[in-house]
Design a protein around this motif. Structure first.
Motif, short mmCIF file in Angstrom:
data_model
loop_
_atom_site.label_atom_id
_atom_site.label_comp_id
_atom_site.label_asym_id
_atom_site.label_seq_id
_atom_site.Cartn_x
_atom_site.Cartn_y
_atom_site.Cartn_z
N ASN A 94 0.71 -1.15 0.03
CA ASN A 94 -0.04 -0.04 0.25
C ASN A 94 0.82 1.03 0.06
O ASN A 94 0.55 2.07 0.79
CB ASN A 94 -0.94 -0.09 1.19
CG ASN A 94 -2.29 0.68 1.00
OD1 ASN A 94 -2.56 1.12 -0.13
ND2 ASN A 94 -2.79 1.29 1.91
N LEU A 95 1.67 1.34 -0.75
CA LEU A 95 2.86 2.52 -0.89
C LEU A 95 2.37 3.05 -2.13
O LEU A 95 2.04 2.39 -3.13
CB LEU A 95 4.24 2.16 -0.77
CG LEU A 95 4.82 1.92 0.60
CD1 LEU A 95 6.15 1.40 0.49
CD2 LEU A 95 4.56 2.91 1.62
N SER A 96 2.70 4.28 -2.48
CA SER A 96 2.36 4.97 -3.59
C SER A 96 3.31 4.45 -4.88
O SER A 96 4.39 4.12 -4.75
CB SER A 96 2.80 6.49 -3.50
OG SER A 96 2.01 7.14 -2.63
N VAL A 97 2.58 4.19 -6.05
CA VAL A 97 3.05 3.88 -7.27
C VAL A 97 2.74 5.05 -8.34
O VAL A 97 1.90 6.05 -8.04
CB VAL A 97 2.56 2.56 -7.68
CG1 VAL A 97 3.13 1.50 -6.72
CG2 VAL A 97 1.07 2.61 -7.85
N GLY A 98 3.43 4.75 -9.59
CA GLY A 98 2.74 5.84 -10.73
C GLY A 98 2.95 5.43 -11.95
O GLY A 98 3.56 4.25 -12.38
N SER A 99 2.56 6.08 -13.08
CA SER A 99 2.67 5.92 -14.45
C SER A 99 3.68 6.80 -15.00
O SER A 99 3.31 8.23 -14.50
CB SER A 99 1.40 5.79 -14.98
OG SER A 99 0.59 4.67 -14.57
N ILE A 100 4.47 6.51 -15.98
CA ILE A 100 5.22 7.77 -16.67
C ILE A 100 5.08 7.62 -17.99
O ILE A 100 5.04 6.51 -18.60
CB ILE A 100 6.74 7.47 -16.20
CG1 ILE A 100 6.99 7.03 -14.78
CG2 ILE A 100 7.68 8.53 -16.78
CD1 ILE A 100 8.35 6.59 -14.45
N PHE A 101 5.01 8.73 -18.70
CA PHE A 101 4.84 8.99 -20.04
C PHE A 101 5.87 10.12 -20.57
O PHE A 101 5.92 11.19 -20.26
CB PHE A 101 3.41 9.47 -20.36
CG PHE A 101 2.23 8.68 -19.72
CD1 PHE A 101 1.83 7.86 -20.48
CD2 PHE A 101 2.05 8.91 -18.55
CE1 PHE A 101 0.86 6.87 -19.97
CE2 PHE A 101 0.86 8.01 -17.91
CZ PHE A 101 0.28 7.17 -18.63
N GLY A 102 6.44 9.36 -21.56
CA GLY A 102 7.42 10.55 -22.47
C GLY A 102 6.97 10.84 -23.76
O GLY A 102 6.44 9.63 -24.37
N ILE A 103 6.53 11.96 -24.24
CA ILE A 103 6.21 12.23 -25.50
C ILE A 103 7.05 12.88 -26.43
O ILE A 103 7.63 14.00 -26.07
CB ILE A 103 4.85 13.11 -25.10
CG1 ILE A 103 3.74 12.49 -24.20
CG2 ILE A 103 4.13 13.41 -26.44
CD1 ILE A 103 2.48 13.62 -23.52
N TYR A 104 7.05 12.27 -27.45
CA TYR A 104 8.22 12.87 -28.56
C TYR A 104 7.59 13.02 -29.80
O TYR A 104 6.43 12.21 -30.14
CB TYR A 104 9.16 11.54 -28.73
CG TYR A 104 9.97 11.05 -27.41
CD1 TYR A 104 11.01 11.57 -26.94
CD2 TYR A 104 9.35 10.07 -26.69
CE1 TYR A 104 11.64 11.17 -25.66
CE2 TYR A 104 9.82 9.65 -25.50
CZ TYR A 104 11.09 10.12 -25.02
OH TYR A 104 11.50 9.63 -23.93
N GLU A 105 8.18 13.90 -30.42
CA GLU A 105 7.61 14.20 -31.93
C GLU A 105 8.33 13.66 -32.96
O GLU A 105 9.68 13.83 -33.27
CB GLU A 105 7.50 15.54 -31.97
CG GLU A 105 6.79 15.93 -33.26
CD GLU A 105 6.50 17.42 -33.35
OE1 GLU A 105 6.21 18.30 -34.33
OE2 GLU A 105 6.40 18.10 -32.15
N ASN A 106 7.83 12.89 -33.73
CA ASN A 106 8.21 12.12 -34.99
C ASN A 106 9.37 11.12 -34.95
O ASN A 106 9.54 10.21 -35.85
CB ASN A 106 9.13 13.18 -35.95
CG ASN A 106 8.08 14.35 -36.41
OD1 ASN A 106 7.10 14.03 -36.95
ND2 ASN A 106 8.54 15.45 -36.51
N ALA A 107 9.97 10.89 -33.64
CA ALA A 107 10.63 9.85 -33.30
C ALA A 107 11.16 9.90 -31.95
O ALA A 107 10.93 10.63 -31.06
CB ALA A 107 11.95 9.86 -34.23
N PHE A 108 11.73 8.54 -31.42
CA PHE A 108 11.89 8.62 -30.04
C PHE A 108 13.34 9.23 -30.03
O PHE A 108 14.32 9.12 -30.97
CB PHE A 108 12.08 7.03 -29.52
CG PHE A 108 10.76 6.54 -29.28
CD1 PHE A 108 9.91 7.11 -28.56
CD2 PHE A 108 10.57 5.26 -30.20
CE1 PHE A 108 8.69 6.50 -28.37
CE2 PHE A 108 9.09 4.83 -30.07
CZ PHE A 108 8.36 5.17 -28.86
N GLY A 109 13.55 9.75 -28.95
CA GLY A 109 14.96 10.42 -28.69
C GLY A 109 14.82 11.82 -27.81
O GLY A 109 13.94 12.48 -27.76
#
Length: 280
Positions: A94-109
């Motif tokens: 019952n400890l905090s957790v999370g979701s992470i999102f990286g938003i890239y344009e046209n390609a990853f990097g």
């Protein structure tokens, strides 16, 4: 990008419900790092994939739980790398957790990143979205409401050192101990999202996950964890480095590449640079 922001909010509400009711036992599957997946990891991954598949502007997604990236829409321009449920093994205590999102344009990097977001599932569900500014939102009923812009102070007082201590380099341990001697307080839950969230909301400090003897290239993944938080911290007025270099200037060869990482206020990161320039 509003459609992506809305999709992330929908995923957050669905993941919150999954955390509340889903069996969190282990599955028979392993993720890209060879770690046995919790059923909850798989469920959260499916939720995000379902929601993003409905967004025409998203070209490709990559999940920390999948080996390869997945094409969604050939005409889309955004590439999103995400960790469905960071720290999922903490749910059963019952400890905090999370979701992470990286938003890239046209390609990853790192040089292609245009926005970043994470969601914290704790006593409350909070979301930080960074584009031009880092903004905190709070789930109120069925809707996320804007709370405030987040700005780090020049110096904090929290110290969150990751990695197994017996595998640290001696100079890294000395540096960590030096912060405690200055009066810094230990804050480390084993969850990247809640620990970095706490440092952000409390105004500053240092989160470190260094190169270690067992993981010389670090443990945390660039596209899913390192770059997204580097973007957020820099947007909020802080710094993010691998010990010497700006994390946002690093490249990657594979979607699951890792890196040592240090996130914090300017004061703490200046100390890290000084120590690592001399020793690493």
């Amino acid at each position: 990008m509003t459609d992506i922001f809305d999709a992330i909010q929908r995923t957050a509400k669905r993941i919150k419900k999954a955390i509340d009711v889903k069996d969190i036992g282990y599955s028979q599957q392993a993720n890209s790092s060879g770690e046995t997946q919790l059923q909850l990891d798989i469920q959260c991954d499916m939720i995000i994939e379902e929601e993003f598949s409905q967004v025409p502007s998203i070209h490709t997604i990559a999940s920390e739980e999948k080996e390869n990236a997945m094409l969604l829409n050939e005409n889309g321009k955004y590439f999103i790398a995400y960790d469905p449920l960071d720290g999922s093994s903490l749910v059963d205590v019952n400890l905090s957790v999370g979701s992470i999102f990286g938003i890239y344009e046209n390609a990853f990097g790192a040089d292609k990143m245009v926005a970043s977001c994470y969601v914290v599932f704790g006593p409350r569900v909070e979301m930080v979205f960074a584009h031009n500014k880092a903004k905190l939102h709070l789930l109120q009923g069925e809707n996320f409401e804007f709370v405030k812009e987040i700005r780090l102070k020049e110096k904090g007082n929290l110290n969150a050192p990751g990695g197994t201590q017996q595998n640290w380099m001696p100079y890294h341990k000395e540096m960590v101990d030096s912060f405690f001697k200055e009066g810094y307080r230990l804050r480390y839950s084993g969850g990247m999202v809640p620990d970095l969230h706490q440092i952000l909301l409390k105004g500053g400090g240092l989160f470190s996950y260094p190169a270690t003897s067992d993981k010389p290239d670090g443990k945390l993944r660039k596209l899913f964890e390192v770059f997204p938080f580097a973007f957020i911290y820099k947007t909020a007025g802080g710094e993010a480095i691998d010990g010497k270099e700006d994390l946002m200037k690093l490249d990657h060869a594979h979607i699951h590449d890792t890196s040592p990482c240090f996130f914090g206020s300017k004061y703490e990161i200046a100390r890290v640079k000084e120590v690592y320039a001399t020793n690493a």
